[in-house]
Design a protein around this motif. Structure first.
Motif, PDB file in Angstrom:
ATOM      1  N   LEU A  82       0.733  -1.213  -0.030  1.00 42.61           N
ATOM      2  CA  LEU A  82       0.055   0.025  -0.097  1.00 42.61           C
ATOM      3  C   LEU A  82       0.957   1.346   0.148  1.00 42.61           C
ATOM      4  CD1 LEU A  82      -2.849  -1.038   2.709  1.00 42.61           C
ATOM      5  CD2 LEU A  82      -2.911  -1.043   0.059  1.00 42.61           C
ATOM      6  N   GLY A  83       1.986   1.144  -0.327  1.00 43.02           N
ATOM      7  CA  GLY A  83       2.893   2.274  -0.246  1.00 43.02           C
ATOM      8  C   GLY A  83       3.291   2.850   1.335  1.00 43.02           C
ATOM      9  N   LEU A  84       3.155   1.803   2.186  1.00 47.11           N
ATOM     10  CA  LEU A  84       3.417   2.097   3.666  1.00 47.11           C
ATOM     11  C   LEU A  84       4.568   1.425   4.175  1.00 47.11           C
ATOM     12  CD1 LEU A  84      -0.343   1.867   4.826  1.00 47.11           C
ATOM     13  CD2 LEU A  84       0.543   3.886   4.150  1.00 47.11           C
ATOM     14  N   ASN A  85       5.668   2.095   4.073  1.00 48.08           N
ATOM     15  CA  ASN A  85       7.087   1.531   4.442  1.00 48.08           C
ATOM     16  C   ASN A  85       7.652   2.104   5.612  1.00 48.08           C
ATOM     17  OD1 ASN A  85       7.591   0.135   1.846  1.00 48.08           O
ATOM     18  ND2 ASN A  85       7.065   1.885   1.026  1.00 48.08           N
ATOM     19  N   SER A  86       7.092   3.024   6.356  1.00 43.50           N
ATOM     20  CA  SER A  86       7.454   3.505   7.457  1.00 43.50           C
ATOM     21  C   SER A  86       6.472   4.233   8.288  1.00 43.50           C
ATOM     22  CB  SER A  86       8.511   4.697   7.367  1.00 43.50           C
ATOM     23  OG  SER A  86       8.094   5.797   6.561  1.00 43.50           O
ATOM     24  N   ALA A  87       6.924   4.690   9.508  1.00 45.99           N
ATOM     25  CA  ALA A  87       5.728   5.502  10.454  1.00 45.99           C
ATOM     26  C   ALA A  87       5.419   6.657   9.689  1.00 45.99           C
ATOM     27  CB  ALA A  87       6.722   5.820  11.804  1.00 45.99           C
ATOM     28  N   ALA A  88       6.445   7.348   9.012  1.00 52.23           N
ATOM     29  CA  ALA A  88       5.959   8.516   8.221  1.00 52.23           C
ATOM     30  C   ALA A  88       4.950   8.342   7.220  1.00 52.23           C
ATOM     31  CB  ALA A  88       7.270   9.432   7.647  1.00 52.23           C
ATOM     32  N   ASP A  89       5.011   7.312   6.732  1.00 49.29           N
ATOM     33  CA  ASP A  89       4.031   6.932   5.566  1.00 49.29           C
ATOM     34  C   ASP A  89       2.382   6.685   6.016  1.00 49.29           C
ATOM     35  OD1 ASP A  89       6.108   7.162   3.572  1.00 49.29           O
ATOM     36  OD2 ASP A  89       6.522   4.772   3.592  1.00 49.29           O
ATOM     37  N   LEU A  90       2.667   6.289   7.219  1.00 50.66           N
ATOM     38  CA  LEU A  90       1.479   5.933   7.907  1.00 50.66           C
ATOM     39  C   LEU A  90       0.423   7.318   8.024  1.00 50.66           C
ATOM     40  CD1 LEU A  90       2.551   3.282  10.518  1.00 50.66           C
ATOM     41  CD2 LEU A  90       1.091   2.832   8.486  1.00 50.66           C
ATOM     42  N   THR A  91       1.327   8.583   8.089  1.00 44.78           N
ATOM     43  CA  THR A  91       0.337   9.787   8.038  1.00 44.78           C
ATOM     44  C   THR A  91      -0.500   9.843   6.965  1.00 44.78           C
ATOM     45  OG1 THR A  91       2.427  10.911   7.414  1.00 44.78           O
ATOM     46  CG2 THR A  91       2.065  10.517   9.673  1.00 44.78           C
ATOM     47  N   ALA A  92      -0.149   9.191   5.938  1.00 39.20           N
ATOM     48  CA  ALA A  92      -1.200   9.374   4.829  1.00 39.20           C
ATOM     49  C   ALA A  92      -2.484   8.973   4.928  1.00 39.20           C
ATOM     50  CB  ALA A  92      -0.358   8.667   3.523  1.00 39.20           C
ATOM     51  N   LEU A  93      -2.586   8.239   5.943  1.00 38.33           N
ATOM     52  CA  LEU A  93      -4.092   7.544   6.451  1.00 38.33           C
ATOM     53  C   LEU A  93      -4.609   8.394   7.737  1.00 38.33           C
ATOM     54  CD1 LEU A  93      -3.313   3.466   6.300  1.00 38.33           C
ATOM     55  CD2 LEU A  93      -4.609   4.949   4.707  1.00 38.33           C
ATOM     56  N   GLN A  94      -5.865   8.910   7.612  1.00 38.22           N
ATOM     57  CA  GLN A  94      -6.383   9.177   8.577  1.00 38.22           C
ATOM     58  C   GLN A  94      -6.271   8.345   9.980  1.00 38.22           C
ATOM     59  OE1 GLN A  94      -7.285  12.079   8.612  1.00 38.22           O
ATOM     60  NE2 GLN A  94      -8.218  12.899   6.811  1.00 38.22           N
ATOM     61  N   GLN A  95      -6.008   8.877  10.832  1.00 39.03           N
ATOM     62  CA  GLN A  95      -5.927   8.196  12.087  1.00 39.03           C
ATOM     63  C   GLN A  95      -7.152   7.219  12.626  1.00 39.03           C
ATOM     64  OE1 GLN A  95      -7.207   8.187  15.499  1.00 39.03           O
ATOM     65  NE2 GLN A  95      -5.477   6.927  16.423  1.00 39.03           N
ATOM     66  N   PRO A  96      -8.291   7.626  12.350  1.00 38.27           N
ATOM     67  CA  PRO A  96      -9.702   6.955  12.562  1.00 38.27           C
ATOM     68  C   PRO A  96      -9.730   5.688  11.763  1.00 38.27           C
ATOM     69  CG  PRO A  96      -9.984   9.220  12.786  1.00 38.27           C
ATOM     70  CD  PRO A  96      -8.832   9.078  12.295  1.00 38.27           C
ATOM     71  N   PHE A  97      -9.480   5.825  10.509  1.00 36.78           N
ATOM     72  CA  PHE A  97      -9.495   4.765   9.541  1.00 36.78           C
ATOM     73  C   PHE A  97      -8.213   3.890   9.975  1.00 36.78           C
ATOM     74  CE2 PHE A  97      -8.058   2.629   5.685  1.00 36.78           C
ATOM     75  CZ  PHE A  97      -9.172   2.137   5.256  1.00 36.78           C
ATOM     76  N   LEU A  98      -7.020   4.304  10.230  1.00 37.06           N
ATOM     77  CA  LEU A  98      -6.345   3.330  10.534  1.00 37.06           C
ATOM     78  C   LEU A  98      -6.259   2.469  11.700  1.00 37.06           C
ATOM     79  CD1 LEU A  98      -3.294   2.311  10.143  1.00 37.06           C
ATOM     80  CD2 LEU A  98      -2.362   3.969  11.408  1.00 37.06           C
ATOM     81  N   ARG A  99      -6.850   3.188  12.846  1.00 43.33           N
ATOM     82  CA  ARG A  99      -7.481   2.459  13.992  1.00 43.33           C
ATOM     83  C   ARG A  99      -8.431   1.328  13.628  1.00 43.33           C
ATOM     84  NH1 ARG A  99      -7.358   2.982  19.488  1.00 43.33           N
ATOM     85  NH2 ARG A  99      -9.129   2.387  20.731  1.00 43.33           N
ATOM     86  N   ASN A 100      -9.180   1.637  12.922  1.00 42.53           N
ATOM     87  CA  ASN A 100     -10.531   0.751  12.594  1.00 42.53           C
ATOM     88  C   ASN A 100      -9.847  -0.346  11.764  1.00 42.53           C
ATOM     89  OD1 ASN A 100     -12.545   2.087  13.907  1.00 42.53           O
ATOM     90  ND2 ASN A 100     -13.342   3.377  12.094  1.00 42.53           N
ATOM     91  N   THR A 101      -8.825  -0.132  10.837  1.00 42.66           N
ATOM     92  CA  THR A 101      -8.284  -1.202   9.911  1.00 42.66           C
ATOM     93  C   THR A 101      -7.636  -1.988  10.821  1.00 42.66           C
ATOM     94  OG1 THR A 101      -7.905   0.414   8.165  1.00 42.66           O
ATOM     95  CG2 THR A 101      -6.507  -1.597   8.276  1.00 42.66           C
ATOM     96  N   LEU A 102      -6.789  -1.500  12.082  1.00 41.34           N
ATOM     97  CA  LEU A 102      -6.198  -2.309  12.864  1.00 41.34           C
ATOM     98  C   LEU A 102      -7.216  -3.485  13.794  1.00 41.34           C
ATOM     99  CD1 LEU A 102      -3.558  -0.005  14.326  1.00 41.34           C
ATOM    100  CD2 LEU A 102      -3.197  -2.026  12.651  1.00 41.34           C
ATOM    101  N   PHE A 103      -8.186  -2.824  14.076  1.00 39.57           N
ATOM    102  CA  PHE A 103      -9.429  -3.783  14.778  1.00 39.57           C
ATOM    103  C   PHE A 103      -9.837  -4.865  13.805  1.00 39.57           C
ATOM    104  CE2 PHE A 103     -10.371   0.080  17.693  1.00 39.57           C
ATOM    105  CZ  PHE A 103      -9.660  -0.446  18.902  1.00 39.57           C
ATOM    106  N   TYR A 104      -9.815  -4.339  12.557  1.00 37.81           N
ATOM    107  CA  TYR A 104     -10.310  -5.514  11.608  1.00 37.81           C
ATOM    108  C   TYR A 104      -9.488  -6.582  11.514  1.00 37.81           C
ATOM    109  CZ  TYR A 104     -12.530  -7.376   7.586  1.00 37.81           C
ATOM    110  OH  TYR A 104     -13.272  -8.365   6.636  1.00 37.81           O
ATOM    111  N   HIS A 105      -8.392  -6.557  12.314  1.00 41.23           N
ATOM    112  CA  HIS A 105      -7.395  -7.683  12.191  1.00 41.23           C
ATOM    113  C   HIS A 105      -7.519  -8.460  13.460  1.00 41.23           C
ATOM    114  CE1 HIS A 105      -5.676  -5.269   9.138  1.00 41.23           C
ATOM    115  NE2 HIS A 105      -4.979  -6.121   8.568  1.00 41.23           N
ATOM    116  N   VAL A 106      -8.300  -7.844  14.395  1.00 33.37           N
ATOM    117  CA  VAL A 106      -8.114  -8.372  15.781  1.00 33.37           C
ATOM    118  C   VAL A 106      -9.576  -9.314  16.087  1.00 33.37           C
ATOM    119  CG1 VAL A 106      -8.271  -7.977  18.149  1.00 33.37           C
ATOM    120  CG2 VAL A 106      -6.784  -6.755  16.610  1.00 33.37           C
ATOM    121  N   PHE A 107      -9.308 -10.517  16.672  1.00 27.65           N
ATOM    122  CA  PHE A 107     -10.550 -11.353  17.077  1.00 27.65           C
ATOM    123  C   PHE A 107     -10.444 -11.408  18.518  1.00 27.65           C
ATOM    124  CE2 PHE A 107     -12.270 -15.583  18.496  1.00 27.65           C
ATOM    125  CZ  PHE A 107     -13.207 -15.601  17.941  1.00 27.65           C
ATOM    126  N   SER A 108     -11.621 -11.193  19.048  1.00 25.44           N
ATOM    127  CA  SER A 108     -11.669 -11.422  20.374  1.00 25.44           C
ATOM    128  C   SER A 108     -11.773 -12.631  21.200  1.00 25.44           C
ATOM    129  CB  SER A 108     -12.536 -10.406  21.080  1.00 25.44           C
ATOM    130  OG  SER A 108     -12.873 -10.612  22.595  1.00 25.44           O
TER     131      SER A 108
END
Length: 330
Positions: A82-108
């Protein structure tokens, strides 16, 4: 598995990195600890910190009797797609979307590899289910992401490494495109030409729906893809409104060539699409290429070269979107 997790069962003198506090005692490695200490998961660590989930995954799960989480963990290479190679690249994503994306990887809870059976589904911390797909060669996928290994044990659960970032919007195809257009996903707006074209042709209803309506597989051209089309047609398409320079009937025919509605190919992730074959879109046939590295090319009858998938396997409530780098011409 040793390639991804060389850690042995035992104890580690680690800190919960995201909490920012050092501890001088040995602790069993949590999911966060493992991400911190394994170089294959540096981008995941950075994403967990920016998405504010690192501390959560460094502790027991209060919602589960066993205190466990199960995480489908994208490798650095998965983020790089996705072109995300570093912490700096992650700023291209809105933080709420990134957080939701990470939650999508998690099973309780505990979801062992033995439970990842073909056609099975599992919930996620985002509230959206994922499904397991098995190809003829025996390889397994969660949605469109290949499962590279299973059952890496942590003090608070299990980790299954995967080769693509799992993406889900929680909205139908139309509203997912609108979110990209408004900059709610990437900080820089995307799919702005596509949204303009859909509105111009009054095709909004075709892209809306729920889980009970016919599933869609949508190939969504990027803004640059439309600009490149303008060069091909000798009609400058510099801003989304320029789409209206083209006849509405022409644009409608082109758009319909990007949508598969229902049937055997509606709502399909990349490992489910029939490689080296032709599928029927609403506007004409689309020739799919070989399934290579988790993606396929797509080509319309009017194209001299196929389109590549830029962002494959985006799960929407009424189907799956594959963002491509070329407009498919009928």
């Amino acid at each position: 598995m040793k390639k991804y997790f060389p850690l042995k069962a035992g104890v580690l003198a680690l800190t919960l990195f995201a909490a920012g506090c050092a501890k001088n005692k040995e602790v069993a490695p949590t999911i966060t600890n493992i991400a911190v200490t394994n170089p294959d998961f540096q981008t995941l660590e950075d994403a967990a910190i920016r998405g504010n989930v690192a501390v959560l995954l460094g502790n027991k799960n209060d919602a589960d009797p066993s205190g466990n989480f199960t995480v489908f963990a994208p490798t650095n290479a998965a983020f790089a797609r996705l072109g995300l190679n570093s912490a700096a690249d992650l700023t291209a994503l809105q933080q709420p979307f990134l957080r939701n994306t990470l939650f999508y990887h998690v099973f309780s809870g505990t979801l062992p590899g033995s439970a990842l059976t073909p056609a099975s589904t599992s919930g996620s911390a985002l509230g959206i289910t994922r499904r397991i797909i098995q190809r003829a060669d025996g390889s397994k996928y969660v949605n469109g992401s290949k499962i590279l290994g299973t059952d890496v044990a942590a003090a608070n659960g299990l980790i299954h490494p995967i080769d693509k970032v799992l993406l889900a919007t929680g909205a139908d195809v139309l509203n997912s495109a609108l979110a990209l257009q408004k900059g709610d996903v990437f900080v820089k707006p995307e799919l702005t030409f596509l949204v303009e074209a859909v509105v111009y042709c009054n095709l909004q209803a075709a892209l809306t729906g729920t889980a009970t309506t016919p599933k869609l597989t949508v190939f969504a051209p990027t803004d640059q893809a439309f600009k490149d089309l303008g060069v091909l047609l000798n009609v400058p398409l510099n801003v989304p409104a320029d789409i209206r320079k083209l006849p509405v009937a022409t644009v409608t025919a082109v758009l319909l060539n990007h949508v598969i509605i229902g049937g055997t190919q509606g709502g399909k992730f990349t490992p489910e699409l029939p490689e080296n074959s032709t599928i029927a879109a609403a506007g004409g046939p689309i020739a799919l290429g070989a399934f290579t590295n988790g993606v396929l090319t797509a080509k319309g009858n009017g194209n001299t070269a196929p389109a590549n998938m830029v962002i494959p396997d985006v799960q929407c409530t009424n189907g799956v979107v594959h963002v491509i780098d070329r407009v498919l011409l009928p």
